[in-house]
Design an enzyme around this catalytic site. Structure first.
Site, PDB file in Angstrom:
ATOM      1  N   ASP A   1     -37.959   8.793  64.514  1.00 59.26           N
ATOM      2  CA  ASP A   1     -39.088   8.630  65.430  1.00 59.26           C
ATOM      3  C   ASP A   1     -40.122   9.700  65.149  1.00 59.26           C
ATOM      4  O   ASP A   1     -39.782  10.873  64.945  1.00 59.26           O
ATOM      5  CB  ASP A   1     -38.631   8.743  66.879  1.00 59.26           C
ATOM      6  CG  ASP A   1     -37.674   7.631  67.265  1.00 59.26           C
ATOM      7  OD1 ASP A   1     -37.867   6.503  66.775  1.00 59.26           O
ATOM      8  OD2 ASP A   1     -36.735   7.893  68.046  1.00 59.26           O
TER       9      ASP A   1
ATOM     10  N   PHE B   1     -34.401   3.623  77.872  1.00 56.20           N
ATOM     11  CA  PHE B   1     -33.963   3.601  76.481  1.00 56.20           C
ATOM     12  C   PHE B   1     -34.041   2.181  75.920  1.00 56.20           C
ATOM     13  O   PHE B   1     -34.507   1.958  74.801  1.00 56.20           O
ATOM     14  CB  PHE B   1     -32.523   4.098  76.366  1.00 56.20           C
ATOM     15  CG  PHE B   1     -32.345   5.584  76.521  1.00 56.20           C
ATOM     16  CD1 PHE B   1     -33.417   6.451  76.458  1.00 56.20           C
ATOM     17  CD2 PHE B   1     -31.081   6.119  76.734  1.00 56.20           C
ATOM     18  CE1 PHE B   1     -33.253   7.811  76.608  1.00 56.20           C
ATOM     19  CE2 PHE B   1     -30.902   7.487  76.878  1.00 56.20           C
ATOM     20  CZ  PHE B   1     -31.983   8.333  76.817  1.00 56.20           C
TER      21      PHE B   1
ATOM     22  N   GLU C   1     -21.327   9.700  69.187  1.00 59.04           N
ATOM     23  CA  GLU C   1     -22.573  10.386  68.857  1.00 59.04           C
ATOM     24  C   GLU C   1     -22.869  11.453  69.904  1.00 59.04           C
ATOM     25  O   GLU C   1     -22.782  11.209  71.104  1.00 59.04           O
ATOM     26  CB  GLU C   1     -23.738   9.403  68.799  1.00 59.04           C
ATOM     27  CG  GLU C   1     -25.081  10.083  68.481  1.00 59.04           C
ATOM     28  CD  GLU C   1     -26.246   9.130  68.531  1.00 59.04           C
ATOM     29  OE1 GLU C   1     -26.384   8.325  67.590  1.00 59.04           O
ATOM     30  OE2 GLU C   1     -27.012   9.179  69.522  1.00 59.04           O
TER      31      GLU C   1
ATOM     32  N   SER D   1     -15.772   6.111  67.288  1.00 60.04           N
ATOM     33  CA  SER D   1     -16.565   7.264  66.858  1.00 60.04           C
ATOM     34  C   SER D   1     -17.566   7.572  67.963  1.00 60.04           C
ATOM     35  O   SER D   1     -17.844   6.728  68.823  1.00 60.04           O
ATOM     36  CB  SER D   1     -17.268   6.990  65.521  1.00 60.04           C
ATOM     37  OG  SER D   1     -18.045   5.805  65.579  1.00 60.04           O
TER      38      SER D   1
ATOM     39  N   HIS E   1     -18.564   2.361  68.144  1.00 62.67           N
ATOM     40  CA  HIS E   1     -19.286   3.635  68.158  1.00 62.67           C
ATOM     41  C   HIS E   1     -19.905   3.820  69.539  1.00 62.67           C
ATOM     42  O   HIS E   1     -20.562   2.922  70.068  1.00 62.67           O
ATOM     43  CB  HIS E   1     -20.387   3.623  67.096  1.00 62.67           C
ATOM     44  CG  HIS E   1     -21.124   4.915  66.959  1.00 62.67           C
ATOM     45  ND1 HIS E   1     -20.527   6.072  66.500  1.00 62.67           N
ATOM     46  CD2 HIS E   1     -22.416   5.237  67.206  1.00 62.67           C
ATOM     47  CE1 HIS E   1     -21.413   7.050  66.475  1.00 62.67           C
ATOM     48  NE2 HIS E   1     -22.568   6.566  66.904  1.00 62.67           N
TER      49      HIS E   1
END
Length: 287
Positions: free
Chosen positions: A101, A209, A9, A7, A258
């Site tokens: 966030d 990140f 994002e 999958s 993912h």
């Protein structure tokens, strides 16, 4: 070795150029027949309408199962659930429910006076309305968590509230995920836990990140990228690192991976190819 399900994002575009980049990204990865794809939701709900438009367009144009992200930040319960129903009106029944966030200027998360206090409350409300709810999980300790056990306890609460699946924050060491999976099983968490992978398209950005979300960067990986950047071989290292990590996870029984694409499809496509996940011509873009 079995070929895993995958999958992807994406994040919603904020400009015309961003729209073209998102469309190119989905066009490149849709033929890999993902189980589903998701579209993120900006801090403080800043991309609320853009996310709704993107999930609807991707589902309609590519025939993919799409999940919209939804957060608790800076919105009342009624406003948040109205966004969820907007997803449903666009044909989307899958939601990745997150606390979210806070806006950049905010000093930490503060619930809206009439809003959901946390992700568990949001998950319960969405599950009660018949949505398929996915949630986040944290193999490395979340920056705001008391300790690793607190992350396990919170994930258990989210599953008990109605979450059907958890997707982890990215990590760079297979053992980090495998130990986390074992602790989840010992805690009685029976929902599928899907490992999240970040092919490193930009080492400096990935490092930032990682620091922001508490993901540990192994010393040998840091050293390897320093050499690869000097030798102009960073992309080759990124593919090799992500493919090796993914391969180990599949060997350990992970049937679904993912990928955080950052709307840059090339590395994700190449890692998938190394795993045997290749395009199916019949699943190219819908006219």
């Amino acid at each position: 070795m079995p070929t895993p399900a995958v999958s992807f994002e994406f994040f919603p575009p904020k400009s015309l150029a961003g729209s073209f980049r998102l469309w190119d990204c989905v066009s490149t990865l849709a033929p890999l027949a993902p189980e589903w794809v998701s579209v993120t939701y900006g801090a403080g709900g800043t991309t609320r309408e853009l996310t709704r438009e993107a999930v609807g367009a991707i589902g309609a144009q590519f025939g993919l199962r799409v999940a919209g992200h939804l957060t608790c930040v800076d919105a009342s319960r009624a406003e948040t659930l109205a966004v969820a129903e907007g997803f449903r009106a666009a044909g989307v029944e899958d939601i990745v429910a997150l606390r979210g966030d806070p806006p950049k200027a905010a000093d930490g998360f503060t619930p809206h006076p009439d809003g959901f206090r946390n992700s568990v409350e949001l998950i319960g409300a969405l599950a009660d309305r018949g949505f398929n709810v996915g949630v986040g999980a944290y193999p490395d300790v979340h920056p705001e968590a008391r300790d690793a056990q607190a992350d396990i306890d919170w994930l258990k609460a989210k599953v008990d509230a109605g979450a059907r699946e958890a997707i982890t924050q990215f990590f760079f060491d297979a053992e980090t995920f495998l130990r986390f999976r074992d602790r989840c099983a010992a805690a009685g968490i029976d929902a599928p836990i899907v490992p999240g992978l970040l092919p490193i398209e930009d080492w400096a950005k990935a490092s930032r990140f990682a620091e922001a979300c508490g993901a540990t960067i192994p010393d040998d990986l840091r050293a390897a990228f320093e050499v690869a950047l000097r030798d102009d071989r960073a992309d080759l290292l990124a593919i090799a690192q992500a493919a090796e990590l993914a391969d180990r996870l599949v060997e350990e029984g992970c049937h679904h991976l993912h990928f955080y694409t950052l709307n840059r499809p090339e590395l994700t496509r190449d890692v998938c190819a190394a795993l045997g996940v290749v395009p199916r011509p019949s699943l190219s873009r819908v006219a």
